[in-house]
Design an enzyme around this catalytic site. Sequence first.
Site, PDB file in Angstrom:
ATOM      1  N   LYS A  41     -10.366 -10.281   2.074  1.00  0.00           N
ATOM      2  CA  LYS A  41      -9.532  -9.930   0.924  1.00  0.00           C
ATOM      3  C   LYS A  41      -8.291  -9.179   1.385  1.00  0.00           C
ATOM      4  O   LYS A  41      -8.372  -8.274   2.209  1.00  0.00           O
ATOM      5  CB  LYS A  41     -10.314  -9.039  -0.061  1.00  0.00           C
ATOM      6  CG  LYS A  41     -11.490  -9.725  -0.717  1.00  0.00           C
ATOM      7  CD  LYS A  41     -12.160  -8.783  -1.709  1.00  0.00           C
ATOM      8  CE  LYS A  41     -13.338  -9.437  -2.393  1.00  0.00           C
ATOM      9  NZ  LYS A  41     -13.979  -8.536  -3.365  1.00  0.00           N
ATOM     10  N   ARG A  90     -20.837 -10.598 -13.209  1.00  0.00           N
ATOM     11  CA  ARG A  90     -20.072 -11.069 -14.366  1.00  0.00           C
ATOM     12  C   ARG A  90     -20.576 -12.413 -14.859  1.00  0.00           C
ATOM     13  O   ARG A  90     -20.405 -12.745 -16.023  1.00  0.00           O
ATOM     14  CB  ARG A  90     -18.586 -11.185 -14.021  1.00  0.00           C
ATOM     15  CG  ARG A  90     -17.925  -9.845 -13.748  1.00  0.00           C
ATOM     16  CD  ARG A  90     -16.569 -10.036 -13.161  1.00  0.00           C
ATOM     17  NE  ARG A  90     -16.751 -10.634 -11.825  1.00  0.00           N
ATOM     18  CZ  ARG A  90     -15.792 -10.756 -10.929  1.00  0.00           C
ATOM     19  NH1 ARG A  90     -14.575 -10.365 -11.208  1.00  0.00           N
ATOM     20  NH2 ARG A  90     -16.037 -11.286  -9.751  1.00  0.00           N
ATOM     21  N   SER A 127     -10.554  -7.340 -10.111  1.00  0.00           N
ATOM     22  CA  SER A 127      -9.387  -6.696  -9.505  1.00  0.00           C
ATOM     23  C   SER A 127      -8.309  -7.721  -9.189  1.00  0.00           C
ATOM     24  O   SER A 127      -7.118  -7.465  -9.400  1.00  0.00           O
ATOM     25  CB  SER A 127      -9.789  -5.953  -8.230  1.00  0.00           C
ATOM     26  OG  SER A 127     -10.646  -4.886  -8.520  1.00  0.00           O
TER      27      SER A 127
END
Length: 159
Positions: A41, A90, A127
């Site tokens: 990331k 999620r 994010s």
Amino acid sequence: MTRAVCPGSFDPVTNGHLDIVRRAAAIFDELVVATGTNVSKSRLFDPEERLEMLREVCADLPNVTVMGFTGLIVDFCRDIDAQAIVKGLRGGNDYEYELPMAQMNAHLTGVETVFLTTHASWGYVSSSLVKEVASLGGDVSALVPPAVHGRLQARLAAG
């Protein structure tokens, strides 16, 4: 005393993250929110900035400590004598991603992973999505804590 670790990159911390942290803090005697390095990331905020934001948004939770770590999360858990890892889910894609890691972590050290489902109001928040929408001028103020929103706007304005 039961200690758990809630790890993540938190770049930036969202209200979805904070919801999981608050709920985990109500379950465990002590919760360590740990931000680490994930080489896959790219980062908007450096590790110290992420730690500062986490400390600020978790300040009202007396049984929550914020720490940074490097290396494997299970090694960090062993170092601080944590019995569990808490991960928010999620949806199905998160489960598909997290399940093999949870199984590997249990294989390596016996540390259990506890999955908490994200509240429906935060299920779409990540994010990455927050950063993308904010960078295009979208209003993400309802998706991140106010202090984080200010830092996010300042960082994006600085280029």
